[in-house]
Design a protein around this motif. Structure first.
Motif, PDB file in Angstrom:
ATOM      1  N   TYR A 132      -2.255  -5.695  -0.959  1.00 23.67           N
ATOM      2  CA  TYR A 132      -2.785  -4.429  -0.431  1.00 23.67           C
ATOM      3  C   TYR A 132      -2.919  -3.389  -1.545  1.00 23.67           C
ATOM      4  O   TYR A 132      -3.864  -2.598  -1.547  1.00 23.67           O
ATOM      5  CB  TYR A 132      -1.905  -3.900   0.707  1.00 23.67           C
ATOM      6  CG  TYR A 132      -2.229  -4.559   2.033  1.00 23.67           C
ATOM      7  CD1 TYR A 132      -3.489  -4.430   2.611  1.00 23.67           C
ATOM      8  CD2 TYR A 132      -1.284  -5.321   2.712  1.00 23.67           C
ATOM      9  CE1 TYR A 132      -3.801  -5.039   3.819  1.00 23.67           C
ATOM     10  CE2 TYR A 132      -1.582  -5.941   3.920  1.00 23.67           C
ATOM     11  CZ  TYR A 132      -2.849  -5.789   4.469  1.00 23.67           C
ATOM     12  OH  TYR A 132      -3.156  -6.407   5.653  1.00 23.67           O
ATOM     13  N   ARG A 133      -1.973  -3.388  -2.484  1.00 23.91           N
ATOM     14  CA  ARG A 133      -2.057  -2.427  -3.598  1.00 23.91           C
ATOM     15  C   ARG A 133      -3.372  -2.645  -4.354  1.00 23.91           C
ATOM     16  O   ARG A 133      -4.109  -1.709  -4.656  1.00 23.91           O
ATOM     17  CB  ARG A 133      -0.849  -2.634  -4.533  1.00 23.91           C
ATOM     18  CG  ARG A 133      -0.635  -1.535  -5.559  1.00 23.91           C
ATOM     19  CD  ARG A 133       0.502  -1.886  -6.494  1.00 23.91           C
ATOM     20  NE  ARG A 133       0.154  -2.998  -7.369  1.00 23.91           N
ATOM     21  CZ  ARG A 133      -0.508  -2.881  -8.530  1.00 23.91           C
ATOM     22  NH1 ARG A 133      -0.837  -1.689  -8.959  1.00 23.91           N
ATOM     23  NH2 ARG A 133      -0.807  -3.948  -9.244  1.00 23.91           N
ATOM     24  N   GLN A 134      -3.682  -3.922  -4.600  1.00 22.79           N
ATOM     25  CA  GLN A 134      -4.915  -4.234  -5.326  1.00 22.79           C
ATOM     26  C   GLN A 134      -6.147  -3.902  -4.469  1.00 22.79           C
ATOM     27  O   GLN A 134      -7.163  -3.436  -4.973  1.00 22.79           O
ATOM     28  CB  GLN A 134      -4.913  -5.702  -5.733  1.00 22.79           C
ATOM     29  CG  GLN A 134      -3.790  -6.009  -6.714  1.00 22.79           C
ATOM     30  CD  GLN A 134      -3.709  -7.479  -7.110  1.00 22.79           C
ATOM     31  OE1 GLN A 134      -4.680  -8.198  -7.044  1.00 22.79           O
ATOM     32  NE2 GLN A 134      -2.531  -7.911  -7.519  1.00 22.79           N
ATOM     33  N   LEU A 135      -6.023  -4.141  -3.167  1.00 24.48           N
ATOM     34  CA  LEU A 135      -7.139  -3.827  -2.267  1.00 24.48           C
ATOM     35  C   LEU A 135      -7.395  -2.317  -2.227  1.00 24.48           C
ATOM     36  O   LEU A 135      -8.545  -1.863  -2.202  1.00 24.48           O
ATOM     37  CB  LEU A 135      -6.832  -4.357  -0.859  1.00 24.48           C
ATOM     38  CG  LEU A 135      -7.830  -3.986   0.237  1.00 24.48           C
ATOM     39  CD1 LEU A 135      -9.218  -4.557  -0.034  1.00 24.48           C
ATOM     40  CD2 LEU A 135      -7.350  -4.466   1.608  1.00 24.48           C
ATOM     41  N   ILE A 136      -6.321  -1.527  -2.240  1.00 24.10           N
ATOM     42  CA  ILE A 136      -6.475  -0.060  -2.196  1.00 24.10           C
ATOM     43  C   ILE A 136      -7.229   0.417  -3.445  1.00 24.10           C
ATOM     44  O   ILE A 136      -8.124   1.262  -3.364  1.00 24.10           O
ATOM     45  CB  ILE A 136      -5.090   0.623  -2.055  1.00 24.10           C
ATOM     46  CG1 ILE A 136      -4.528   0.350  -0.657  1.00 24.10           C
ATOM     47  CG2 ILE A 136      -5.181   2.133  -2.324  1.00 24.10           C
ATOM     48  CD1 ILE A 136      -3.058   0.679  -0.473  1.00 24.10           C
ATOM     49  N   TYR A 137      -6.909  -0.171  -4.585  1.00 23.51           N
ATOM     50  CA  TYR A 137      -7.623   0.201  -5.822  1.00 23.51           C
ATOM     51  C   TYR A 137      -9.111  -0.116  -5.674  1.00 23.51           C
ATOM     52  O   TYR A 137      -9.978   0.693  -6.024  1.00 23.51           O
ATOM     53  CB  TYR A 137      -7.019  -0.538  -7.015  1.00 23.51           C
ATOM     54  CG  TYR A 137      -7.681  -0.164  -8.317  1.00 23.51           C
ATOM     55  CD1 TYR A 137      -7.568   1.127  -8.834  1.00 23.51           C
ATOM     56  CD2 TYR A 137      -8.461  -1.090  -9.022  1.00 23.51           C
ATOM     57  CE1 TYR A 137      -8.199   1.495 -10.009  1.00 23.51           C
ATOM     58  CE2 TYR A 137      -9.094  -0.732 -10.202  1.00 23.51           C
ATOM     59  CZ  TYR A 137      -8.963   0.559 -10.689  1.00 23.51           C
ATOM     60  OH  TYR A 137      -9.604   0.925 -11.848  1.00 23.51           O
ATOM     61  N   LEU A 138      -9.387  -1.276  -5.099  1.00 27.78           N
ATOM     62  CA  LEU A 138     -10.778  -1.679  -4.878  1.00 27.78           C
ATOM     63  C   LEU A 138     -11.453  -0.747  -3.867  1.00 27.78           C
ATOM     64  O   LEU A 138     -12.589  -0.312  -4.066  1.00 27.78           O
ATOM     65  CB  LEU A 138     -10.808  -3.123  -4.360  1.00 27.78           C
ATOM     66  CG  LEU A 138     -12.170  -3.759  -4.195  1.00 27.78           C
ATOM     67  CD1 LEU A 138     -12.808  -4.014  -5.552  1.00 27.78           C
ATOM     68  CD2 LEU A 138     -12.050  -5.082  -3.437  1.00 27.78           C
ATOM     69  N   ASN A 139     -10.742  -0.412  -2.781  1.00 24.64           N
ATOM     70  CA  ASN A 139     -11.298   0.502  -1.762  1.00 24.64           C
ATOM     71  C   ASN A 139     -11.685   1.844  -2.397  1.00 24.64           C
ATOM     72  O   ASN A 139     -12.726   2.409  -2.084  1.00 24.64           O
ATOM     73  CB  ASN A 139     -10.284   0.774  -0.654  1.00 24.64           C
ATOM     74  CG  ASN A 139     -10.257  -0.281   0.455  1.00 24.64           C
ATOM     75  OD1 ASN A 139      -9.545  -0.143   1.431  1.00 24.64           O
ATOM     76  ND2 ASN A 139     -11.021  -1.343   0.316  1.00 24.64           N
ATOM     77  N   VAL A 140     -10.820   2.336  -3.312  1.00 23.19           N
ATOM     78  CA  VAL A 140     -11.073   3.653  -3.912  1.00 23.19           C
ATOM     79  C   VAL A 140     -12.249   3.576  -4.887  1.00 23.19           C
ATOM     80  O   VAL A 140     -13.208   4.346  -4.780  1.00 23.19           O
ATOM     81  CB  VAL A 140      -9.804   4.187  -4.622  1.00 23.19           C
ATOM     82  CG1 VAL A 140     -10.114   5.438  -5.435  1.00 23.19           C
ATOM     83  CG2 VAL A 140      -8.706   4.489  -3.601  1.00 23.19           C
TER      84      VAL A 140
END
Ligand SMILES: Nc1nc2c(ncn2[C@@H]2O[C@H](COP(=O)(O)OP(=O)(O)OP(=O)(O)O)[C@@H](O)[C@H]2O)c(=O)[nH]1
Ligand SMILES: [Mg+2]
Length: 360
Positions: free
Chosen positions: A70-78
């Protein structure tokens, strides 16, 4: 409470799409009665967010590995959310301010994939912040958001200092705001204290995913049909000519008429009430739904107007089928709200039994 079991059908192997299944041990329960509930609705309406809340409500916290994903996904989302939102904005004739164009080029070219435990690259922190605050980006986001700038950027942009901290670990709220387009069908079994298992089915809501829904209808007791209430002034990501609310209304009618769901309890969840309340202050419903006769900027009147629109569509269909119309207003990112709504939903699905699907 025992471990939940998760089964994913018909979805390609993908880094983020696999997430719900990663931590869960496959255990086969015997002599248990499944209670199957489907989460249906358009893409981005909040189905997976409700699914995540069910894990929290059932005390099944996210594993270390999931938190890292999820941490990596949040970076991608941003990064991706901001960049793709801005490039769609350009196609509608709006551009970031002159002074921020160079920043945009840097963010466009940044690497979106973080490695395990790699912090968010600090050099992008302020670029992202400045781009998000760009007056033209804000104007597009607040005024119709035709560019479909992801709503979770509003949440993450308020937390950039924490996200860019080298030791950042997402908390439950951060995880609830993360978005990945679901593909295929994810069935997760939550063992209940009775002899029942709650089988919660999450599906992808984008147009190309909807044809797969028919594979999960069999044996379903109920459908939670989720709608993005704040989508009344937005176009669909995958179809820029269709208003999200118009699409949801058409999909609701199709679902009500679906013979394979005729024996289920259909429950409408008008979701994203928090965003709806914010948005209604500046985006008048009348501009998008001219037959709205209520006062401008009144969330209560607005909610009621859309509730009635859905009710009117199902009125005749349900009358013929002897089904009732059930509707709740939800904010799927708010755990307490979902806990309360789910307790009420449980009473609707099982009015005279002791099955406890949703912990309250
Ligand atoms: N502020 C706010 N955000 C929400 C709410 N419900 C969902 N979201 C956000 O909306 C985005 C989409 O939610 P999802 O639950 O992933 O949507 P979905 O229906 O599963 O979408 P697909 O998998 O594409 O069909 C995520 O960023 C969520 O955090 C809500 O009530 N309030
Ligand atoms: Mg989803």
């Amino acid at each position: 409470m025992g471990a939940c079991t998760s089964k994913i059908t018909g979805r390609p192997a993908g880094k983020y799409n696999e997430m719900p299944a990663q931590s869960e041990k496959s255990t086969k329960s015997t002599d248990r009665l499944p209670v199957k509930i489907l989460l249906l609705g358009a893409s981005g309406s909040g189905k997976t967010t409700i699914f995540k809340q069910m894990r929290l409500v059932h005390h099944m916290p996210f594993s270390r590995q999931e938190i890292e994903s999820y941490r990596q996904l949040i970076y991608l989302n941003v990064t991706d959310g901001l960049q793709s939102g801005i490039s769609r904005m350009n196609t509608t004739g709006f551009f970031v301010s002159e002074e921020n164009r160079e920043l945009l080029r840097v963010v466009e070219n940044c690497d979106r994939d973080l490695k395990d435990d790699q912090p968010f690259p600090s050099e992008y922190h302020h670029f992202i912040e400045w781009l998000w605050r760009d007056p033209n980006v804000q104007a597009v986001y607040r005024n119709g958001n035709e560019a479909g700038i992801p709503e979770n950027l509003s949440y993450y942009s308020q937390n950039l200092d924490r996200l860019f901290d080298p030791h950042f670990q997402p908390n439950n709220q951060d995880i609830l705001h993360a978005h990945v387009l679901s593909t295929g069908i994810t069935e997760t079994t939550f063992p209940l204290q009775t002899r029942h298992d709650l089988v919660l089915v999450d599906v992808g809501g984008s147009k190309s995913e909807r044809r797969k829904w028919r594979y999960c209808a069999e044996g379903a007791s109920a459908v939670l049909f989720v709608v993005n209430l704040a989508g009344y002034n937005q176009f669909m990501r995958e179809d820029e000519d269709t208003n999200q609310m118009e699409d949801a209304l058409a999909l609701w009618e199709k679902t009500c008429r679906d013979p394979s769901l005729a024996n289920t309890v259909l429950i409408l969840l008008l979701n994203k009430c928090d965003l709806f309340e914010e948005k209604i202050a500046y985006a008048d419903i009348k501009n998008f739904f001219p037959d709205y006769k209520g006062p401008s900027g009144d969330p209560e009147a607005g909610r009621k107007y859309f509730r009635n629109k859905f009710r009117d569509i199902s009125r005749e269909i349900f009358a013929a089928q002897k089904r009732n119309f059930h509707c709740h207003y939800t904010t799927a990112t708010n755990t307490m709200n979902i806990r309360l709504v789910m307790a009420s939903v449980q009473g609707t699905i099982f009015p005279s039994t002791t099955v406890t699907c949703f912990r309250s």
